[in-house]
Design an enzyme around this catalytic site. Structure first.
Site, PDB file in Angstrom:
ATOM      1  N   LYS A   1      29.614  50.914  43.438  1.00  0.00           N
ATOM      2  CA  LYS A   1      28.561  50.626  44.415  1.00  0.00           C
ATOM      3  C   LYS A   1      27.208  51.115  43.925  1.00  0.00           C
ATOM      4  O   LYS A   1      26.191  50.424  44.055  1.00  0.00           O
ATOM      5  CB  LYS A   1      28.894  51.281  45.757  1.00  0.00           C
ATOM      6  CG  LYS A   1      30.144  50.747  46.434  1.00  0.00           C
ATOM      7  CD  LYS A   1      30.385  51.462  47.759  1.00  0.00           C
ATOM      8  CE  LYS A   1      31.674  51.016  48.409  1.00  0.00           C
ATOM      9  NZ  LYS A   1      31.936  51.726  49.679  1.00  0.00           N
ATOM     10  N   HIS A   4      60.501  34.808  38.009  1.00  0.00           N
ATOM     11  CA  HIS A   4      60.309  33.723  37.044  1.00  0.00           C
ATOM     12  C   HIS A   4      59.020  33.893  36.259  1.00  0.00           C
ATOM     13  O   HIS A   4      58.642  33.013  35.479  1.00  0.00           O
ATOM     14  CB  HIS A   4      60.325  32.380  37.776  1.00  0.00           C
ATOM     15  CG  HIS A   4      61.642  32.063  38.395  1.00  0.00           C
ATOM     16  ND1 HIS A   4      62.576  31.229  37.812  1.00  0.00           N
ATOM     17  CD2 HIS A   4      62.218  32.508  39.546  1.00  0.00           C
ATOM     18  CE1 HIS A   4      63.657  31.151  38.577  1.00  0.00           C
ATOM     19  NE2 HIS A   4      63.465  31.922  39.633  1.00  0.00           N
ATOM     20  N   GLU A  23      44.686  54.463  46.470  1.00  0.00           N
ATOM     21  CA  GLU A  23      43.479  55.179  46.843  1.00  0.00           C
ATOM     22  C   GLU A  23      43.769  56.631  47.205  1.00  0.00           C
ATOM     23  O   GLU A  23      42.900  57.494  47.098  1.00  0.00           O
ATOM     24  CB  GLU A  23      42.819  54.467  48.038  1.00  0.00           C
ATOM     25  CG  GLU A  23      41.342  54.750  48.183  1.00  0.00           C
ATOM     26  CD  GLU A  23      40.680  53.817  49.172  1.00  0.00           C
ATOM     27  OE1 GLU A  23      39.823  53.018  48.730  1.00  0.00           O
ATOM     28  OE2 GLU A  23      40.999  53.868  50.372  1.00  0.00           O
TER      29      GLU A  23
END
Length: 453
Positions: free
Chosen positions: A426, A312, A291
């Site tokens: 948003k 793995h 951010e």
């Protein structure tokens, strides 16, 4: 007492000789801009000297509130998203017993659960079902009180808490951490009479671990917030502008990662740990750097792996995939527990050669072997050595990464303290939900979707 140390030698070897040292003038300039408040985002520098400004009285107030929750709750739900929960969860997971929630002991700390960080109906339904008939409390963390994920969750939890415990008792176990004067969460706290703490205006969410945002949940979980703050204070001193570049680990880390990005073409940084307790520390780190630096089509992509588990699954790609990556390894010097490898008469697994060794010795050799293999495979490697997982060193680690993040973002040429891109989803979501005030956006986005069909 030891301190966290940094080894950049296995990263610097992928750069031209002296490249990191030659970066010192720019690093010094970035440090001075932070210290003098002359950088972009200078209205969000409250974290810079936060550790040294925290008073004993402030910590006592936090601790007293934590004790109220501890005495009156079996479970405490922390409602928050992003920086409003990741820091607290990172510290609690790093210091806690992975199986403490299974222990049936009235003397233990309340179970700490986290919500308000997603809009998953199944998750919230399962959470409310779990809390049914339980004595639970809520720490609601939101500056505005209108962040969708958190506000939705808090409304559900508030109603349930009041229904189960009564309004008066619920008032004692709901705590608001919010803006000092404005916003829906502040208005609700004042109206209902909740105990409240302030999120400082000049501290962004991802830098807020050492504010009540992180300190209260950590104290409720039973950890020593005074030692946590003291560790951060020590790192604040160790990374100050008067500390020589060669000894300043935040400056060194910022410098080497930016050199790897701009000179060696390393676009992805993988933070790796060999201690599963640090999983959420890596999640916090991802937000802090992603951010802060991901702007203007620039920025190192922050990724995380838990080793040896992810060796793995992701190990093949890291070893032989595209050479666009470098690693930062969180290495814990001494575990808190001791467990010896046992003898087995049949030795069907062929592991009797490990008899009597500490499990951590096996883990350390896996760590060293991995680091050697990855460097040989062309992956620059930075090592952050943490003496032990306790409050003091976690406090050091938090401030080390925060300070380095501020320097690194300025070296990259962006404002490390804003996040304009976070708002894009948003606006679309509110438009699609027909939120009042978004009529024009709603019409535009629906027309666009219709055209795309």
């Amino acid at each position: 007492m030891k301190n966290i140390t940094l080894d950049i030698s296995k990263a610097a070897q992928f750069l031209k000789a002296g490249a990191v040292e030659a970066f010192e003038p720019e690093v010094t300039e970035a440090q001075n801009a932070l210290e003098n408040g002359t950088c972009a985002g200078n209205d969000f520098l409250g974290w810079l000297h936060l550790p040294s400004s925290i008073t004993e009285e402030f910590l006592e107030d936090i601790q007293a509130t934590a004790e109220t929750l501890r005495k009156n709750c079996e479970t405490v739900v922390v409602a928050g998203i992003g920086g409003s929960y990741l820091g607290a969860r990172a510290v609690i997971e790093a210091l806690g017993n992975a199986f403490a929630w299974l222990v049936n002991d009235d003397t233990k700390a309340p179970n700490i659960l986290f919500a308000g960080n997603n809009i998953g109906e199944d998750y919230l339904s399962e959470l409310t079902a779990y809390l049914k008939n339980k004595k639970f409390g809520v720490i609601n963390i939101s500056k505005s009180g209108t962040t969708t994920e958190t506000a939705l969750t808090f409304r559900l939890l508030k109603k349930q808490c009041e229904a189960q415990r009564g309004k008066e008792e619920a008032r004692k176990v709901i705590v608001a951490i919010t803006d000092a004067h404005k916003g829906a969460a502040r208005a609700a706290a004042d109206k209902e009479g909740y105990k409240s703490f302030v999120i400082p205006d000049n501290v962004g969410g991802r830098f807020s671990v050492l504010t009540p945002v992180g300190l209260l949940p950590i104290a409720v979980a039973g950890f020593d917030i005074k030692k946590l703050v003291e560790g951060a204070r020590q790192m604040e001193k160790a990374t100050a502008t008067d500390v020589p570049f060669s000894e300043n680990i935040s400056a060194q880390y910022a410098a080497v990662r930016q050199r790897l990005y701009t000179q060696a073409g390393k676009k992805i940084e993988i933070i790796a740990n060999f201690q599963p307790k640090l999983h959420f520390m890596a999640e916090w780190w991802k937000q802090l750097y992603g951010e802060s630096e991901g702007k203007e089509h620039k920025g190192i992509f922050p990724a995380a792996c838990d080793f040896t588990t992810d060796l793995h699954s992701m190990g093949q790609w890291i070893q032989e995939g595209e050479r666009s990556i470098f690693e930062t390894v969180l290495s814990v010097e001494e575990p808190n527990e001791k467990l010896l490898f046992p003898h087995d008469d049949e030795n069907l697994d062929g592991l009797n050669f490990l008899e009597g060794k500490r499990v951590d010795e096996v883990n350390k050799m896996a760590e060293l072997g991995t680091r050697l293999a990855h460097v040989d495979g062309g992956v620059p490697n930075i090592r952050v050595n943490i003496p032990k997982l306790n409050e003091f060193y976690i406090g050091e680690l938090i401030y080390f990464f925060e300070k380095a993040c501020g320097i690194s973002g300025l070296l990259e040429g962006v404002n490390p303290f804003n996040q304009p891109g976070v708002e894009a989803y948003k606006k679309n979501m509110f438009a699609l939900l027909d939120k009042p005030g978004y009529e024009a956006e709603s019409k535009a986005i629906k027309e666009r979707l219709a055209q795309e069909k």
